[in-house]
Design a protein around this motif. Structure first.
Motif, PDB file in Angstrom:
ATOM      1  N   ALA A 393       0.833  -1.203   0.000  1.00 59.12           N
ATOM      2  CA  ALA A 393       0.000   0.000   0.000  1.00 59.12           C
ATOM      3  C   ALA A 393       0.869   1.254   0.000  1.00 59.12           C
ATOM      4  O   ALA A 393       0.589   2.233  -0.719  1.00 59.12           O
ATOM      5  N   GLN A 396       2.377   1.854  -3.399  1.00 55.25           N
ATOM      6  CA  GLN A 396       1.404   2.428  -4.335  1.00 55.25           C
ATOM      7  C   GLN A 396       1.338   3.941  -4.197  1.00 55.25           C
ATOM      8  O   GLN A 396       1.260   4.664  -5.194  1.00 55.25           O
ATOM      9  N   VAL A 397       1.379   4.424  -2.962  1.00 57.12           N
ATOM     10  CA  VAL A 397       1.352   5.865  -2.732  1.00 57.12           C
ATOM     11  C   VAL A 397       2.615   6.518  -3.283  1.00 57.12           C
ATOM     12  O   VAL A 397       2.567   7.535  -3.985  1.00 57.12           O
ATOM     13  N   ALA A 402      -1.730   5.521  -6.120  1.00 50.42           N
ATOM     14  CA  ALA A 402      -2.876   5.744  -5.229  1.00 50.42           C
ATOM     15  C   ALA A 402      -2.604   6.934  -4.326  1.00 50.42           C
ATOM     16  O   ALA A 402      -1.451   7.224  -3.990  1.00 50.42           O
ATOM     17  N   GLN A 406      -6.902   6.787  -0.157  1.00 54.23           N
ATOM     18  CA  GLN A 406      -7.382   5.612  -0.889  1.00 54.23           C
ATOM     19  C   GLN A 406      -6.602   4.364  -0.476  1.00 54.23           C
ATOM     20  O   GLN A 406      -7.185   3.305  -0.184  1.00 54.23           O
ATOM     21  N   ALA A 407      -5.268   4.484  -0.430  1.00 52.99           N
ATOM     22  CA  ALA A 407      -4.424   3.327  -0.108  1.00 52.99           C
ATOM     23  C   ALA A 407      -4.639   2.860   1.325  1.00 52.99           C
ATOM     24  O   ALA A 407      -4.728   1.651   1.599  1.00 52.99           O
TER      25      ALA A 407
END
Length: 423
Positions: A393, A396-397, A402, A406-407
């Motif tokens: 996660a 992703q950021v 993301a 959201q993440a």
């Protein structure tokens, strides 16, 4: 001579006596990491034990990535393989691997009493001492003393100050002709090292530790979102996009070659940065990692490695004796002086020879003693999945796939599902 040293000396003498009487020498296999000088120091230590006891030791290298190493260990242990007698295990693995490991308390003669209590407690599962502390760790900030002075910048107290000063120095160095210079390098690959970095950002912003000690998922909060949002601004600004694939050694390579102002890493990098062939020798300082802001706190993730004996070893007694030797005061002192590996014995932080070799051991004692723990104790065997979800996660950021909210909302749901099935 301390009780432990006396016992170790007696054990070595008895072993030599037995071997002289015709008992066949055993070959003990130990897995050692190869980050920095790790493998060399392991080979030297095991060779000293071999010479003292008459046994032989085979050192096996394992992947530098903790995530890959854990996967390999789990495969070997699930197969009840006799191939490895002694495993070097991460501080967050005892709960996951305990069922496969020997209770060392029957072999230590109380040696664990001289180590940090928190680490001994960490390594004790259901009343069984499944590993002995070998070296401890906490994330620290390395910086170029000469460049901060050159550009009139102070050692950063907060992450925002680090960001601002990195931009100033990076712009100056690039204008002077070094277009490969960066402000900040760290461990951004999607692996356990990113869990450590991200936990430091979030904890320093007072955002908690992903899962609290009661087993509640706490990661989706404003402070955590703020921390990840700031870190994501570093990519292609003060940190290269390639940092998203860096582990410890890639970060060290850039910093030690003189191409970065700041580096987050573990203490092992100090002795390498100070080596005779290092371009930054004598130019490096080490301090606690920055706070999240005026209301934040300095936070270094607790790291470190332990030594454990496999339940499937055919040489349990000899393997346990090797563990006793490698985790002793004298051996930890040697490793601290030669490789700047943090001892797990508090008395060594007052040893003048150790402090002469690694001055910041004394200055950052509280950082090492009170490192931020990953949520491995409360999540037990599920920790691997928790960490995997967290670093993915985060990645992703950082990579722009993301937004933090959201993440973290997705991560919260994922971890809550895991928790409902029982940590």
């Amino acid at each position: 001579m301390s009780r432990f040293n006396r016992n170790l000396w007696m054990a070595g003498g008895l072993a030599a006596f037995a071997l002289a009487g015709g008992v066949q020498a055993k070959t003990i296999t130990i897995s050692c990491g190869a980050v920095g000088a790790e493998k060399q120091l392991c080979e030297e230590g095991t060779q000293a034990w071999a010479e003292e006891t008459g046994h032989e030791v085979q050192v096996v290298s394992t992947p530098n990535s903790a995530t890959e190493r854990l996967s390999l260990y789990q495969q070997l242990l699930a197969a009840q393989s006799e191939d490895v007698d002694v495993f070097q295990i991460d501080v967050v693995w005892p709960g996951m691997l305990a069922q496969h490991l020997v209770d060392l308390s029957q072999y230590t003669n109380g040696a664990e009493d001289s180590h940090f209590e928190s680490l001994v407690a960490n390594n004790t599962v259901d009343g069984r001492l499944v590993a002995m502390p070998w070296f401890t760790d906490a994330g620290v900030l390395y910086y170029r003393k000469d460049l901060l002075e050159k550009y009139g910048q102070a050692v950063p107290e907060t992450w925002q100050q680090l960001t601002d000063s990195a931009r100033v120095v990076m712009a100056g160095e690039r204008e002077a002709g070094n277009d490969r210079f960066w402000g900040y390098v760290w461990q951004g690959r999607a692996y356990e090292g990113l869990t450590c970095n991200a936990l430091e950002w979030i904890a320093s912003h007072n955002g908690g530790t992903v899962v609290n000690t009661e087993g509640e998922v706490t990661i989706n909060n404003p402070q955590a979102r703020e921390a990840l949002a700031l870190a994501s601004t570093w990519i292609d600004d003060i940190s290269p996009r390639s940092v998203l694939n860096y582990t410890e050694e890639e970060a060290r390579g850039v910093f030690q070659s003189g191409n970065a102002l700041y580096m987050r890493n573990w203490p092992y990098a100090w002795s390498l940065a100070q080596s005779d062939d290092s371009p930054v020798k004598g130019k490096v300082g080490v301090v606690a990692l920055p706070r999240g802001g005026d209301e934040g706190a300095h936070a270094g993730t607790l790291g470190g490695w332990q030594l454990a004996v496999s339940r499937y070893s055919a040489n349990t007694e000899e393997a346990a004796d090797l563990v006793r030797f490698l985790t002793s005061y004298e051996e930890q002192k040697r490793r601290a002086i030669q490789g700047s590996y943090n001892p797990t014995i508090p008395d060594l932080y007052q040893d003048q020879e150790v402090l002469a070799a690694v001055p910041f051991f004394g200055e950052l004692f509280e950082t090492f003693k009170n490192g931020v723990p990953r949520p491995s104790s409360v999540t037990g065997e599920s920790y691997g999945r928790v960490s995997n979800a967290f670093f993915n996660a985060t990645h992703q950021v950082l990579s722009g796939e993301a937004e933090p909210e959201q993440a973290l909302t997705g991560l919260e749901r994922q971890l809550q599902r895991l928790g409902r099935r029982g940590w």
